[in-house]
Design a protein around this motif. Structure first.
Motif, PDB file in Angstrom:
ATOM      1  N   THR A   2      58.092  40.571 111.059  1.00  0.00           N
ATOM      2  CA  THR A   2      57.734  39.288 111.655  1.00  0.00           C
ATOM      3  C   THR A   2      57.100  38.342 110.635  1.00  0.00           C
ATOM      4  O   THR A   2      56.800  37.188 110.966  1.00  0.00           O
ATOM      5  N   ASN A   3      56.910  38.817 109.415  1.00  0.00           N
ATOM      6  CA  ASN A   3      56.268  38.028 108.374  1.00  0.00           C
ATOM      7  C   ASN A   3      57.315  37.544 107.376  1.00  0.00           C
ATOM      8  O   ASN A   3      57.917  38.349 106.661  1.00  0.00           O
ATOM      9  N   GLU A   4      57.521  36.249 107.330  1.00  0.00           N
ATOM     10  CA  GLU A   4      58.584  35.680 106.490  1.00  0.00           C
ATOM     11  C   GLU A   4      58.433  36.067 105.028  1.00  0.00           C
ATOM     12  O   GLU A   4      59.401  36.469 104.372  1.00  0.00           O
ATOM     13  N   ASP A   6      56.653  44.064 107.181  1.00  0.00           N
ATOM     14  CA  ASP A   6      56.396  43.559 108.518  1.00  0.00           C
ATOM     15  C   ASP A   6      57.510  42.570 108.805  1.00  0.00           C
ATOM     16  O   ASP A   6      57.541  41.470 108.221  1.00  0.00           O
ATOM     17  N   LEU A  31      59.308  39.673 121.322  1.00  0.00           N
ATOM     18  CA  LEU A  31      60.397  38.839 120.822  1.00  0.00           C
ATOM     19  C   LEU A  31      60.300  38.651 119.311  1.00  0.00           C
ATOM     20  O   LEU A  31      61.322  38.584 118.620  1.00  0.00           O
ATOM     21  N   ALA A  32      59.065  38.593 118.803  1.00  0.00           N
ATOM     22  CA  ALA A  32      58.906  38.426 117.358  1.00  0.00           C
ATOM     23  C   ALA A  32      59.467  39.614 116.588  1.00  0.00           C
ATOM     24  O   ALA A  32      60.193  39.451 115.595  1.00  0.00           O
ATOM     25  N   ILE A  33      59.146  40.823 117.035  1.00  0.00           N
ATOM     26  CA  ILE A  33      59.600  42.010 116.306  1.00  0.00           C
ATOM     27  C   ILE A  33      61.108  42.173 116.429  1.00  0.00           C
ATOM     28  O   ILE A  33      61.812  42.409 115.427  1.00  0.00           O
ATOM     29  N   ASP A  47      62.760  37.663 115.949  1.00  0.00           N
ATOM     30  CA  ASP A  47      62.359  37.021 114.697  1.00  0.00           C
ATOM     31  C   ASP A  47      62.647  37.947 113.519  1.00  0.00           C
ATOM     32  O   ASP A  47      63.118  37.502 112.469  1.00  0.00           O
ATOM     33  N   GLY A  48      62.366  39.239 113.702  1.00  0.00           N
ATOM     34  CA  GLY A  48      62.639  40.200 112.633  1.00  0.00           C
ATOM     35  C   GLY A  48      64.105  40.259 112.284  1.00  0.00           C
ATOM     36  O   GLY A  48      64.479  40.323 111.101  1.00  0.00           O
ATOM     37  N   LYS A  68      55.426  37.427 123.332  1.00  0.00           N
ATOM     38  CA  LYS A  68      55.719  36.884 121.998  1.00  0.00           C
ATOM     39  C   LYS A  68      55.824  37.990 120.958  1.00  0.00           C
ATOM     40  O   LYS A  68      56.662  37.919 120.044  1.00  0.00           O
ATOM     41  N   GLN A  69      54.973  39.012 121.083  1.00  0.00           N
ATOM     42  CA  GLN A  69      55.033  40.123 120.132  1.00  0.00           C
ATOM     43  C   GLN A  69      56.378  40.838 120.205  1.00  0.00           C
ATOM     44  O   GLN A  69      56.992  41.142 119.178  1.00  0.00           O
TER      45      GLN A  69
END
Length: 260
Positions: free
Chosen positions: A64-66, A62, A110-112, A115-116, A107-108
């Motif tokens: 988006t998960n550090e 995933d 931009l996160a994928i 952030d990804g 947010k979802q």
């Protein structure tokens, strides 16, 4: 510009552009990590590559998960002995007017996409710097890294953001042998795009045929979709380009839809 002996990790590689990119990199000699949320499909892709004589293994990730990103990349390096190429490809699409987007959807997206890209880049850079061999980081942008379109506010925002990230990584990584690029496809007829056709038809009040002809392909020179092979081959070219001449650049592959 050979990929023999290189290790490449591709996110979102269980289907679509990511899958074909992984297959092409493997065919050109790289050992490939198939990183995806859908581990079962990722394992099928890895097994098929191996059955054809390539080297691949699957990892659940995933983006988006550090913790998931860090452990997935560490596991990949431990199994394959290094990391030379990162292809940050994982993405989704949500199509609607700006006023109808929820903050959670914004947010979802931009996160994928962003952030990804950041999390995988940070983890990859630490290894690439430590190894002293450098490497190549390639972001999957879009014509929407350069253009705007109706109904795609967070997607366009995120894809523009990848250009900035790539430029900074190119500046910081260049002296240490790390290159960064953005590949910018036009419309590729993947499941992600297939899903958009009826959604855009409904939102714009036109037929699905008109979405394809007059929205997606109207500015191409030949009325053709970009293909997964088109994009995979551009990625492979950049991954194997062994100096800084092209670092920091985006390459648009869109059948002439957008020309820089």
């Amino acid at each position: 510009m050979s990929l023999q002996g290189k290790v490449a990790l591709v996110t979102g590689a269980a289907s679509g552009i990511g899958e074909q990119t992984a297959r092409v990199l493997a065919a050109k000699g790289a050992a490939v990590v198939i990183a995806d949320l859908n581990l079962a499909n990722a394992q099928k892709v890895a097994a098929d590559i191996a059955a054809q004589g390539g080297k691949a293994f699957a990892v659940s990730m995933d983006v988006t998960n550090e913790n998931a990103v860090n452990s997935g990349i560490e596991d990949s390096i431990a199994k394959l002995g290094g990391l030379d190429v990162l292809v940050s490809n994982a993405g989704i699409q949500i199509v609607k007017p700006v006023e109808d987007f929820t903050l959670a959807e914004w947010k979802q997206m931009l996160a994928i996409h962003l952030d990804g890209a950041f999390l995988t880049t940070r983890a990859a850079l630490k290894h690439m710097y430590k190894s002293g061999k450098g490497g190549s980081i390639i972001y999957m942008g879009s014509v929407h890294s350069h253009e705007g379109s109706k109904l795609k506010a967070p997607y366009v925002t995120a894809k523009h953001g990848l250009l900035g990230l790539a430029k900074v990584v190119a500046k910081e990584g260049g002296p240490r042998g790390v290159r960064a690029n953005v590949v910018c496809p036009g419309f590729v007829r993947t499941p992600l795009v297939e899903k958009q056709i009826p959604e855009q038809a409904q939102a714009l009040g036109i037929s699905e045929a008109d979405v394809v002809k007059n929205v997606m392909l109207k500015d191409t020179v030949d009325g053709e979709f970009t293909t997964v092979d088109d994009i995979a081959n551009v990625v492979a070219f950049l991954a194997g380009f062994d100096n800084n001449a092209l670092t920091g650049q985006s390459i648009v592959a869109s059948h002439g839809w957008f020309m820089q």
